[in-house]
Design an enzyme around this catalytic site. Sequence first.
Site, PDB file in Angstrom:
ATOM      1  CE  LYS A  71     -29.734 -41.513 -27.408  1.00 23.44           C
ATOM      2  NZ  LYS A  71     -30.579 -41.032 -26.316  1.00 23.44           N
ATOM      3  CG  ASN A  72     -27.691 -39.224 -24.568  1.00 22.28           C
ATOM      4  OD1 ASN A  72     -28.654 -39.267 -25.341  1.00 22.28           O
ATOM      5  ND2 ASN A  72     -27.416 -40.199 -23.717  1.00 22.28           N
ATOM      6  CB  CYS A  87     -39.697 -43.759 -19.792  1.00 24.02           C
ATOM      7  SG  CYS A  87     -38.155 -44.378 -20.420  1.00 24.02           S
ATOM      8  NE  ARG A  97     -35.656 -41.180 -18.461  1.00 20.79           N
ATOM      9  CZ  ARG A  97     -35.071 -41.275 -19.667  1.00 20.79           C
ATOM     10  NH1 ARG A  97     -35.481 -42.202 -20.520  1.00 20.79           N
ATOM     11  NH2 ARG A  97     -34.125 -40.425 -20.022  1.00 20.79           N
ATOM     12  CG  ASP A 134     -27.088 -44.178 -20.889  1.00 21.30           C
ATOM     13  OD1 ASP A 134     -26.923 -43.026 -21.314  1.00 21.30           O
ATOM     14  OD2 ASP A 134     -28.071 -44.499 -20.182  1.00 21.30           O
ATOM     15  NE  ARG A 138     -35.993 -42.968 -28.715  1.00 23.35           N
ATOM     16  CZ  ARG A 138     -36.493 -42.642 -27.531  1.00 23.35           C
ATOM     17  NH1 ARG A 138     -37.231 -43.505 -26.857  1.00 23.35           N
ATOM     18  NH2 ARG A 138     -36.245 -41.458 -27.013  1.00 23.35           N
TER      19      ARG A 138
END
Length: 418
Positions: A22-23, A116, A121, A305, A397
């Site tokens: 995803k990233n 967030c 952030r 993460d 997500r």
Amino acid sequence: MDKIIIHGGKKLSGTIKVSGSKNSALPILFATLLTDDNCEIQNVPVLADIKTTIDFLNFIGKKTEMKKNTVVCEKSDKLNHIAPYDLVRKMRASVLVMGPLLARLGKVNVSLPGGCSIGARPIDIHLDAFKKMGANIELKAGYINITAENGLKGADIEFRFASVGATENILLASVLARGTTRIINAAKEPEICDLADVLIKMGAKISGAGTKIITVEGVKKLKGFKHKVIADRIEAATYMIAALMTKGEVTLTDVCPEHLKAVADKLIEAGADMKISENTIKIKSEKDLKPINIRTEIYPGFPTDVQAQWMALMCLVKGNSIVEETVFENRFMHVCELQRLGANLKIEGRQVYIQGVEELSGAPVMVSDLRAGAALVLAGLCAKGKTEISRIYHLDRGYETLEKKFESLGADIKRVEG
Ligand code: EPZ
């Protein structure tokens, strides 16, 4: 809203294919704005954030569609320079639209991303860098209006923190700038290298991606590209930990083991058996695991993460361990939910003290953010009885067909329409 229902206690065993990152896919999708040519991106995971980005690109004027795991962008007509709140609020990575639109149009108006759950952030590092490249920045009515009438110029930019997003944004801005840009203290994540590989395929002149100093020689024009996105190292780590927690044996394919070195080293230190080949990892543990402390770092350190997932693992390991979070200021939202499942945890500042327990017990829990949700799924897979997980839109997500992958490994897990 949908929920996930898990009846814990099943050992996971079998093989799963790791999805594309995803990233990595997100900044690469934004890179398509740098050319009017066709682009094709393969191995893109089917995720809510990817759909949000595709909607975003179509709104900006880059005709984009996704067929299975391939995204195709066609010739774009006039690009729109305004990124509205209702798109930006859905996904913070939308700030990556700034670099390409400044590079192409010399202006961009982006709604402030808003808060967030894992931290404020801010994007000060991004904005300071754009200023150094000659842009003017105005904050007005919840929008950041950035202009560079004479176009962006190359500059020496030293980051106070090796921000992943800021490194990506400045890469996306500098490839068409006049002159040379050096990013000093750049992020070194694999996703940065994947983006740089794409930009080089487009005709950009970049050296040093993956190291502390990245140098970019601006060029006049960039062309279309075809690219296969790297494997998702965070998804892979999540399934590796799930295998250990359920005392099962799982093989991951289409994975890039070198991107997982920090996690693999810690899992081996804890007692995991791992067989690693070029693009597969087979993981199990014959014996009880040992409590091992982790401290999250920028790449190549232990990834933030995977912090929540590691905490879930340590909840069921006999003995005491400590998790320290150094990247985000509020990334312990999963602690109180894990405590509802019977975990023995204590937050002290940036550290969580974990006392392993014999058993977790199923309960209704709520997801606060993507990786916290992953930790709750892992805990639910082991908890005695039924665990009901709500607000799973956070999971959608970042994890492609999560419950189907776990079901294929033998978990008793179902998604129910909420
Ligand atoms: C990327 O976020 C990832 N997201 C995050 O993954 C990941 O946790 C993070 O990098 C760190 O590895 C994507 O790639 C889409 P940062 P990003 O800029 O770019 C502070 C997931 O779960 N900071 O490296 O936003 C910031 O507040 C997500 O997949 C500033 O202070 O991360 C944070 O504390 C979550 N000012 C720290 O730096 C800035 O201008 C790391 O942020 C920018 C960042």
